[in-house]
Design a protein around this motif. Structure first.
Motif, PDB file in Angstrom:
ATOM      1  N   ASP B 168       0.680  -1.261  -0.146  1.00  0.00           N
ATOM      2  CA  ASP B 168      -0.042   0.064  -0.003  1.00  0.00           C
ATOM      3  C   ASP B 168       0.858   1.041   0.068  1.00  0.00           C
ATOM      4  O   ASP B 168       0.570   2.406  -0.615  1.00  0.00           O
ATOM      5  N   MET B 172       2.333  -0.269  -4.868  1.00  0.00           N
ATOM      6  CA  MET B 172       1.271   0.283  -5.554  1.00  0.00           C
ATOM      7  C   MET B 172       1.412   1.488  -6.122  1.00  0.00           C
ATOM      8  O   MET B 172       1.307   1.899  -7.270  1.00  0.00           O
ATOM      9  N   ALA B 176       1.693   3.494 -10.142  1.00  0.00           N
ATOM     10  CA  ALA B 176       0.515   4.311 -10.527  1.00  0.00           C
ATOM     11  C   ALA B 176       1.114   5.575 -10.817  1.00  0.00           C
ATOM     12  O   ALA B 176       0.518   6.438 -11.594  1.00  0.00           O
ATOM     13  N   HIS B 190      -6.016   8.759  -8.025  1.00  0.00           N
ATOM     14  CA  HIS B 190      -5.473   7.097  -8.202  1.00  0.00           C
ATOM     15  C   HIS B 190      -6.244   6.192  -7.349  1.00  0.00           C
ATOM     16  O   HIS B 190      -6.388   4.857  -7.678  1.00  0.00           O
ATOM     17  N   ASP B 191      -6.991   6.620  -6.300  1.00  0.00           N
ATOM     18  CA  ASP B 191      -7.648   5.535  -5.532  1.00  0.00           C
ATOM     19  C   ASP B 191      -8.850   5.014  -6.457  1.00  0.00           C
ATOM     20  O   ASP B 191      -9.218   3.699  -6.259  1.00  0.00           O
ATOM     21  N   GLN B 194      -6.916   2.498  -9.035  1.00  0.00           N
ATOM     22  CA  GLN B 194      -6.198   1.543  -8.354  1.00  0.00           C
ATOM     23  C   GLN B 194      -7.380   0.479  -7.893  1.00  0.00           C
ATOM     24  O   GLN B 194      -6.948  -0.634  -8.120  1.00  0.00           O
ATOM     25  N   THR B 195      -8.613   0.951  -7.250  1.00  0.00           N
ATOM     26  CA  THR B 195      -9.450   0.033  -6.889  1.00  0.00           C
ATOM     27  C   THR B 195     -10.206  -0.717  -7.982  1.00  0.00           C
ATOM     28  O   THR B 195     -10.275  -2.017  -7.961  1.00  0.00           O
ATOM     29  N   THR B 197      -8.774  -1.144 -10.980  1.00  0.00           N
ATOM     30  CA  THR B 197      -7.931  -2.171 -11.796  1.00  0.00           C
ATOM     31  C   THR B 197      -7.815  -3.401 -11.065  1.00  0.00           C
ATOM     32  O   THR B 197      -7.668  -4.554 -11.617  1.00  0.00           O
ATOM     33  N   SER B 198      -7.813  -3.280  -9.669  1.00  0.00           N
ATOM     34  CA  SER B 198      -7.504  -4.326  -8.743  1.00  0.00           C
ATOM     35  C   SER B 198      -8.646  -5.352  -8.846  1.00  0.00           C
ATOM     36  O   SER B 198      -8.435  -6.721  -9.223  1.00  0.00           O
ATOM     37  N   GLN B 266       0.490  -1.353 -13.971  1.00  0.00           N
ATOM     38  CA  GLN B 266       0.072  -1.102 -12.562  1.00  0.00           C
ATOM     39  C   GLN B 266       0.271  -2.430 -11.899  1.00  0.00           C
ATOM     40  O   GLN B 266       1.178  -2.390 -11.100  1.00  0.00           O
ATOM     41  N   GLU B 267      -0.817  -3.205 -11.835  1.00  0.00           N
ATOM     42  CA  GLU B 267      -0.470  -4.375 -10.904  1.00  0.00           C
ATOM     43  C   GLU B 267       0.445  -5.260 -11.186  1.00  0.00           C
ATOM     44  O   GLU B 267       1.343  -5.531 -10.068  1.00  0.00           O
ATOM     45  N   ALA B 270       3.527  -3.423  -9.724  1.00  0.00           N
ATOM     46  CA  ALA B 270       3.569  -3.285  -8.289  1.00  0.00           C
ATOM     47  C   ALA B 270       3.824  -4.879  -7.378  1.00  0.00           C
ATOM     48  O   ALA B 270       4.551  -4.994  -6.600  1.00  0.00           O
TER      49      ALA B 270
END
Lengths: 64, 429
Positions: B168, B172, B176, B190-191, B194-195, B197-198, B266-267, B270
């Motif tokens: 976190d 990540m 990002a 980004h929040d 990020q949520t 794409t996850s 991203q993922e 990370a």
């Protein structure tokens, strides 16, 4: 050693530039392979062979 | 790994094994042991996947390279027989690609979501529009900016609570921030992405959730591309917007490419940051070399390649479908057969890598298949390399006492996601 490239096949992964930056570069506009030297010296053989082997589009050919 | 003498006949006579397979407990960095057995005894064999179909599983390195470079294989998710990763991928692909309302009358009835799931020549046409942005020298020019991002995030982490969650607080946000800067997506949002794409990467996400998530993300990026159409900036969204203006891309295609870039960068990265740190912490001799040689660009580059090989974050294999009959290694793959090319076990193939299950940052690991092979090989790989080189050369130098603040086997590993990693990683210093 004679190096030939097929820019039409190139997918711009850049692995040749990482293996032999003095021999390969990428075109500014399309990011495809650009040959800087077409007859490099024997001391560059290993790196150029690696570039050809790593190329995902098989766009690099070598001749002795 | 021990192989029983009758393993081969057991494999060949039994029903196709289920795929994906299960990792051995206590070996979080290693591919499922069954994959190694198959590579040794049945390197191209049928497996059973979630929908009951039985695509071919290809486990050897050389077979995977040959097939991934073969134009008789299609990466087009709308080709009948394509072996989808999960019901979510299947349902969202079918629904989104058959929604032709955004395209003109001349458009095909169905089109895959993004160009990574198209075949040439359309794949090459769209890929080449953004290839120069990922050229080695262009990406290398971003090194000072990436270094700044990494240093700032380490400053923040050191100023915050100890222990902290490395995922976190660091893993990540690094990719990002970098991909936001490159695309021109405000990092303040980004929040939100990020949520999203996850959720899209999770195997437990329902198809309804995935479609909803996809629609929200697409709407968000469509808004940003709309802004670039009237007010160009120096970023990749502007590049995509310009192709919309010249009618080389539909607006929907531009949005889908932007989403693929946001998602792809991203993922994956990370997961490599957190899992790579974990692997080095579990191999203290290797970590010590990285710490004391953090200024050695060649060793850092080789560390990145070895961790890419050893960890194989994309864990579901490359998916393809045969367009023609293909003879390979004594097997006939028929037109319409699905294929799964398991890069994780190819990266442990002893025919290519000596002592393949050992992490060795000094080896030449560059033949790994973590970025794939063939015309679809990862476009963003120079950016991933840059980010990982900066991270591995900085994090352990700046926080030399970094340690895992929990038991290795108690960590929540992403066994249920498209990309392997850890959901959380408590660290202390």
């Amino acid at each position: 050693m004679k190096v030939t490239i097929e820019p039409d096949k190139c997918v711009g992964a850049g692995l040749c530039v990482l293996s032999a930056p003095d021999v390969f570069d990428q075109r500014e506009d399309e990011g495809v392979v650009l040959l800087l030297i077409d007859s490099p010296g024997a001391e560059r053989t290993e790196d150029i062979e690696e570039a050809a082997a790593l190329c995902p589009a098989r766009a690099i050919q070598l001749k002795a | 790994m021990t192989i029983h003498s009758d393993t081969a006949s057991e494999i060949l006579n039994a029903e196709p094994p289920e795929y994906p397979m299960v990792r051995a407990s206590g070996c979080p960095f290693d591919p499922p042991p069954m994959l190694g057995d198959l590579r040794a005894h049945a390197p191209i064999t049928r497996v059973r996947i979630w929908d009951g179909s039985s695509p071919w599983l290809v486990t050897r390195h050389d077979d995977q390279r040959a097939l991934l470079a073969d134009a008789r294989l299609s990466a087009d998710t709308t080709t009948p027989g394509f072996p989808y990763d999960s019901p979510v991928v299947a349902q969202s692909t079918n629904q989104l690609s058959s929604d032709g309302s955004h395209r003109g009358a001349a458009a095909p009835a169905a089109e895959p979501i993004a160009f990574i799931n198209m075949d040439n020549p359309e794949h090459a046409r769209q890929r080449r529009m953004i290839t120069s942005a990922f050229a080695i020298r262009r990406v290398e020019a971003m090194r000072p900016a990436v270094q700044q991002v990494v240093d700032d995030l380490i400053d923040d982490m050191l100023a915050g609570p100890n222990p902290a969650d490395l995922v976190d607080a660091f893993a990540m946000p690094v990719p990002a921030r970098v991909i936001c800067e490159m695309l021109g997506v405000p990092y303040a949002d980004h929040d939100f992405f990020q949520t999203h794409t996850s959720l899209l990467a999770g195997r437990t996400t329902t198809p309804e959730q995935a479609l909803q998530t996809f629609a929200e993300l697409a709407g968000y990026l469509d808004g940003l591309i709309g802004e670039r159409l009237v007010a160009p900036a120096d970023d990749l969204l502007t590049t995509l917007a310009e192709y919309v203006t010249t009618c080389d891309l539909t607006r929907r295609q531009a949005v889908n490419t932007a989403m693929m870039l946001l998602f792809g960068g991203q993922e994956t990265t990370a997961n490599m940051i957190a899992l790579g740190t974990l692997a080095l912490l579990e191999n203290p001799d290797q970590l010590a070399r990285v710490q004391t040689h953090s200024g050695d660009a060649d060793l850092i580059a080789s560390t990145v390649e070895e961790l890419l090989r050893y960890l194989s974050v994309p864990q579901g294999g490359r998916r393809r479908v045969a367009l023609e009959d293909i003879e390979i290694a004594g097997v006939t793959i028929r037109a319409g057969d699905g294929l799964i090319l398991a890069n994780d076990v190819a990266n442990r193939d002893p025919a290519v890598f000596d002592d393949p299950d050992r992490l060795d940052i000094d080896r030449n690991a560059r033949r790994h298949l973590t970025f794939g092979f063939g015309v679809h090989q990862c476009l963003g790989q120079p950016l991933a390399r840059l980010e990982l080189q900066v991270v591995y050369s900085t994090l352990y130098r700046r926080i030399p006492t970094l340690r895992l603040a929990t038991e290795l086997n108690g960590l929540p590993f992403k066994n249920d996601a498209i990309n392997y990693g850890v959901y959380e990683m408590p660290v202390a210093w």
